[in-house]
Design a protein around this motif. Structure first.
Motif, PDB file in Angstrom:
ATOM      1  N   LEU A   1       0.894  -1.174   0.068  1.00 41.97           N
ATOM      2  CA  LEU A   1      -0.021  -0.120   0.086  1.00 41.97           C
ATOM      3  C   LEU A   1       0.993   1.300  -0.133  1.00 41.97           C
ATOM      4  O   LEU A   1       1.928   1.175   0.466  1.00 41.97           O
ATOM      5  N   SER A   2       0.528   2.287  -0.455  1.00 42.03           N
ATOM      6  CA  SER A   2       0.977   3.420  -0.559  1.00 42.03           C
ATOM      7  C   SER A   2       0.500   4.471   0.327  1.00 42.03           C
ATOM      8  O   SER A   2      -0.685   4.853   0.306  1.00 42.03           O
ATOM      9  N   VAL A   3       1.323   4.936   1.329  1.00 39.60           N
ATOM     10  CA  VAL A   3       0.881   5.663   2.318  1.00 39.60           C
ATOM     11  C   VAL A   3       1.041   6.958   1.977  1.00 39.60           C
ATOM     12  O   VAL A   3       2.175   7.538   1.738  1.00 39.60           O
ATOM     13  N   GLU A   4       0.062   8.150   1.824  1.00 38.31           N
ATOM     14  CA  GLU A   4       0.327   9.365   1.066  1.00 38.31           C
ATOM     15  C   GLU A   4      -0.860  10.113   1.568  1.00 38.31           C
ATOM     16  O   GLU A   4      -1.892   9.952   2.107  1.00 38.31           O
ATOM     17  N   GLU A   5      -0.565  11.514   1.041  1.00 39.65           N
ATOM     18  CA  GLU A   5      -1.791  12.628   1.305  1.00 39.65           C
ATOM     19  C   GLU A   5      -2.886  12.687   0.289  1.00 39.65           C
ATOM     20  O   GLU A   5      -2.728  12.193  -0.854  1.00 39.65           O
ATOM     21  N   VAL A   6      -4.013  12.479   0.747  1.00 48.72           N
ATOM     22  CA  VAL A   6      -5.205  12.461   0.083  1.00 48.72           C
ATOM     23  C   VAL A   6      -6.300  13.638   0.530  1.00 48.72           C
ATOM     24  O   VAL A   6      -5.927  14.289   1.564  1.00 48.72           O
TER      25      VAL A   6
ATOM     26  N   ILE B   1     -22.630   7.128  -1.480  1.00 51.55           N
ATOM     27  CA  ILE B   1     -21.233   6.699  -1.425  1.00 51.55           C
ATOM     28  C   ILE B   1     -21.233   5.404  -1.965  1.00 51.55           C
ATOM     29  O   ILE B   1     -22.090   4.303  -1.638  1.00 51.55           O
ATOM     30  N   GLY B   2     -20.444   5.135  -3.147  1.00 50.49           N
ATOM     31  CA  GLY B   2     -20.782   3.893  -3.966  1.00 50.49           C
ATOM     32  C   GLY B   2     -20.747   4.350  -5.508  1.00 50.49           C
ATOM     33  O   GLY B   2     -20.005   4.050  -6.047  1.00 50.49           O
ATOM     34  N   ARG B   3     -21.731   5.049  -5.468  1.00 51.62           N
ATOM     35  CA  ARG B   3     -21.818   5.870  -6.792  1.00 51.62           C
ATOM     36  C   ARG B   3     -20.909   7.022  -7.028  1.00 51.62           C
ATOM     37  O   ARG B   3     -20.208   7.248  -8.042  1.00 51.62           O
ATOM     38  N   GLU B   4     -20.707   7.899  -5.756  1.00 53.44           N
ATOM     39  CA  GLU B   4     -19.584   8.617  -5.915  1.00 53.44           C
ATOM     40  C   GLU B   4     -18.446   8.349  -5.016  1.00 53.44           C
ATOM     41  O   GLU B   4     -18.841   7.933  -4.042  1.00 53.44           O
ATOM     42  N   SER B   5     -17.544   9.219  -4.937  1.00 55.77           N
ATOM     43  CA  SER B   5     -16.442   9.075  -3.777  1.00 55.77           C
ATOM     44  C   SER B   5     -16.349  10.333  -3.149  1.00 55.77           C
ATOM     45  O   SER B   5     -16.400  11.399  -3.609  1.00 55.77           O
ATOM     46  N   ARG B   6     -15.804  10.188  -1.878  1.00 57.60           N
ATOM     47  CA  ARG B   6     -15.684  11.451  -1.072  1.00 57.60           C
ATOM     48  C   ARG B   6     -14.128  11.619  -0.851  1.00 57.60           C
ATOM     49  O   ARG B   6     -13.724  12.654  -0.361  1.00 57.60           O
ATOM     50  N   LEU B   7     -13.307  10.670  -1.739  1.00 61.93           N
ATOM     51  CA  LEU B   7     -11.992  10.427  -1.105  1.00 61.93           C
ATOM     52  C   LEU B   7     -11.353  10.409  -2.747  1.00 61.93           C
ATOM     53  O   LEU B   7     -11.482   9.864  -3.592  1.00 61.93           O
ATOM     54  N   HIS B   8     -10.108  11.540  -2.564  1.00 60.13           N
ATOM     55  CA  HIS B   8      -9.681  11.696  -3.868  1.00 60.13           C
ATOM     56  C   HIS B   8      -7.905  11.845  -3.524  1.00 60.13           C
ATOM     57  O   HIS B   8      -7.385  12.200  -2.600  1.00 60.13           O
ATOM     58  N   THR B   9      -7.173  11.484  -4.508  1.00 62.11           N
ATOM     59  CA  THR B   9      -5.596  11.779  -4.567  1.00 62.11           C
ATOM     60  C   THR B   9      -5.492  13.091  -4.738  1.00 62.11           C
ATOM     61  O   THR B   9      -6.382  14.200  -5.253  1.00 62.11           O
ATOM     62  N   MET B  10      -4.614  13.632  -4.421  1.00 65.85           N
ATOM     63  CA  MET B  10      -4.010  15.174  -4.594  1.00 65.85           C
ATOM     64  C   MET B  10      -4.090  15.610  -6.042  1.00 65.85           C
ATOM     65  O   MET B  10      -4.030  16.790  -6.267  1.00 65.85           O
ATOM     66  N   ASP B  11      -4.199  14.514  -6.982  1.00 65.74           N
ATOM     67  CA  ASP B  11      -4.057  14.732  -8.442  1.00 65.74           C
ATOM     68  C   ASP B  11      -5.380  14.592  -9.072  1.00 65.74           C
ATOM     69  O   ASP B  11      -5.829  14.451 -10.260  1.00 65.74           O
ATOM     70  N   ASP B  12      -6.463  14.583  -7.866  1.00 65.99           N
ATOM     71  CA  ASP B  12      -7.758  14.332  -8.323  1.00 65.99           C
ATOM     72  C   ASP B  12      -8.413  13.144  -8.820  1.00 65.99           C
ATOM     73  O   ASP B  12      -9.285  13.316  -9.593  1.00 65.99           O
TER      74      ASP B  12
ATOM     75  N   VAL C   1     -15.712   9.467   5.606  1.00 63.46           N
ATOM     76  CA  VAL C   1     -16.825   9.990   5.530  1.00 63.46           C
ATOM     77  C   VAL C   1     -17.672   8.649   5.250  1.00 63.46           C
ATOM     78  O   VAL C   1     -17.467   7.832   4.147  1.00 63.46           O
ATOM     79  N   VAL C   2     -18.764   8.165   5.903  1.00 62.54           N
ATOM     80  CA  VAL C   2     -19.672   7.157   5.779  1.00 62.54           C
ATOM     81  C   VAL C   2     -20.918   7.608   6.019  1.00 62.54           C
ATOM     82  O   VAL C   2     -21.238   8.651   6.408  1.00 62.54           O
ATOM     83  N   ASP C   3     -21.933   6.691   5.590  1.00 59.47           N
ATOM     84  CA  ASP C   3     -23.297   6.979   5.849  1.00 59.47           C
ATOM     85  C   ASP C   3     -23.562   6.677   7.469  1.00 59.47           C
ATOM     86  O   ASP C   3     -22.867   6.055   8.028  1.00 59.47           O
ATOM     87  N   GLN C   4     -24.477   7.680   7.884  1.00 59.44           N
ATOM     88  CA  GLN C   4     -24.832   7.851   9.440  1.00 59.44           C
ATOM     89  C   GLN C   4     -25.031   6.492   9.841  1.00 59.44           C
ATOM     90  O   GLN C   4     -25.022   6.232  11.036  1.00 59.44           O
ATOM     91  N   SER C   5     -25.679   5.583   9.173  1.00 64.59           N
ATOM     92  CA  SER C   5     -26.166   4.183   9.629  1.00 64.59           C
ATOM     93  C   SER C   5     -24.933   3.275  10.060  1.00 64.59           C
ATOM     94  O   SER C   5     -24.955   2.295  10.772  1.00 64.59           O
ATOM     95  N   GLN C   6     -23.794   3.595   9.344  1.00 61.35           N
ATOM     96  CA  GLN C   6     -22.471   3.089   9.589  1.00 61.35           C
ATOM     97  C   GLN C   6     -21.773   3.239  11.016  1.00 61.35           C
ATOM     98  O   GLN C   6     -20.788   2.514  11.298  1.00 61.35           O
ATOM     99  N   VAL C   7     -22.164   4.087  11.800  1.00 61.02           N
ATOM    100  CA  VAL C   7     -21.643   4.678  13.215  1.00 61.02           C
ATOM    101  C   VAL C   7     -22.539   4.147  14.241  1.00 61.02           C
ATOM    102  O   VAL C   7     -23.862   4.354  14.136  1.00 61.02           O
TER     103      VAL C   7
END
Ligand SMILES: [Zn+2]
Ligand SMILES: [Zn+2]
Length: 359
Positions: A13-18, A109-120, A137-143
């Motif tokens: 795995l690559s540990v990096e800024e996102v 979440i699944g259709r869209e992502s909330r998470l991106h690399t610094m290069d988008d 970032v998760v759906d409220q039902s997951q916590v």
């Protein structure tokens, strides 16, 4: 923030800024305190289940809510929560019939992502979560909120590994007091199935594995008898322990079709076999439908311990705080996010029950 990204199978795995977007409607953002490395993460990272890349895995987590989207009810900023891959809409037929772990609802979440690399480049939320990261970032039902007295590295294990094992016994198999139970496989899920059988008030709790040191751990978790399948005739031992009848319940916690066949050979007439471990996706198991009918037996699958987070997580947390559920003993090692590849490799070598990444 940092995350551990999987860009290619068979590579570290690559540990990096996102970049993590703010939570949208019905979503929460959680600052992660601890995330365990689960076998499901490793299968996906190594390509066993294929699927798209790049992805951030990690789904057995706990942390503190730091932002809430519109329409979020039940949790507030500052709440300490366990984070699960299970999400439920609360409105579909499955949710309304008491099986939210099989929810048929749709989530952004699944259709869209909330998470991106610094290069988008969009990063996938592995198992709906993406918790090998400093925040999710998760759906409220997951916590689900956990008691203040429960350390968050312990809380992380509640919503996947522990729920899968204990829930298989209590929720799926509905083991009754006095039942005779066999658990095949004594890894993390198997040990939690053994704990579940203790909680259920089972009579015989028989652990079956092929490594002596794992069977010794199984006894510490409550197994009343152990069978080393490498050298002993399991069916004969189980008959001997159950008045010649066989087990009321067999739980198969390893992902092996041979173990399923073996499990059926240990079951009494009218007994139930519950499959908990995931075999390879294309694996086929063999059994005799004739015997199944003639002996009135059942085979069923158990997904995530048929868990209902809002009910099961607070219950399991209380059991731990009362000294009736072992969690400390399930944690083998603690690692930083930068050491995540070492944590995964140690698990693959079979050294660990659970390795936990702590922040
Ligand atoms: Zn898991
Ligand atoms: Zn639903």
């Amino acid at each position: 923030m940092k995350a551990a990204v999987c860009y290619a199978y068979d590579q570290p795995l690559s540990v990096e800024e996102v970049r993590l977007d703010p939570p949208q409607r019905g979503e929460v953002r959680v600052r992660i305190a601890a995330v365990a490395v689960c076998h499901s993460d490793v299968h996906r990272i190594r390509g066993d289940w294929k699927g798209r890349l790049p992805i951030v895995m990690g789904h057995e987590a706990a942390g503190v809510v730091e932002l809430v989207g519109q329409g979020v009810r039940g949790v507030q900023v500052g709440d300490r929560v366990a984070v699960s891959l299970l999400r439920s809409c609360g409105r579909c037929a499955q949710c309304l019939s008491g099986a939210p772990h099989l929810c048929e609802g749709e989530f952004a979440i699944g259709r869209e992502s909330r998470l991106h690399t610094m290069d988008d480049v969009d990063l996938l939320h592995g198992l709906n979560t993406a918790a090998f990261a400093e925040a999710v970032v998760v759906d409220q039902s997951q916590v689900v909120r956990v008691p203040d007295a429960l350390p968050l590295d312990r809380a992380a294990l509640l919503a996947c590994g522990i729920l899968t094992g204990v829930g298989a016994v209590i929720n799926t198999a509905r083991v009754r007091p006095g039942a005779n139970v066999v658990v095949i496989g004594t890894g993390g899920v198997g040990l939690n199935a053994i704990q579940g059988a203790v909680i259920a008030g089972a009579n015989q709790i028989v652990a079956l594995d092929i490594l002596e040191h794992k069977l010794a751990t199984a006894r510490e978790f409550g197994a009343t008898a152990t069978i080393n399948a490498a050298g002993e005739d399991a069916a004969e031992r189980v008959r001997g322990l159950t008045g010649g009848r066989g087990a009321d319940h067999v739980l198969v916690t390893v992902g092996s079709t041979q173990a399923i066949a073996q499990g059926l050979s240990l079951l009494r007439a009218g007994g139930t076999l519950t499959i908990v471990g995931l075999p390879q996706r294309d694996a086929l198991a063999q059994f005799s439908p004739y015997d199944l009918v003639a002996r009135g037996q059942r085979i069923q699958g158990s997904f995530m311990g048929s868990g209902r987070l809002a009910i099961d997580v607070p219950w399991l947390a209380d059991l731990y705080l009362q000294g009736r559920l072992k969690i400390d003993e399930l944690i083998t090692g603690r690692y930083s996010l930068d050491q995540i590849n070492a944590a995964i490799e140690s698990m693959e070598r079979g050294e660990a029950l659970r390795n936990v990444i702590v922040f």
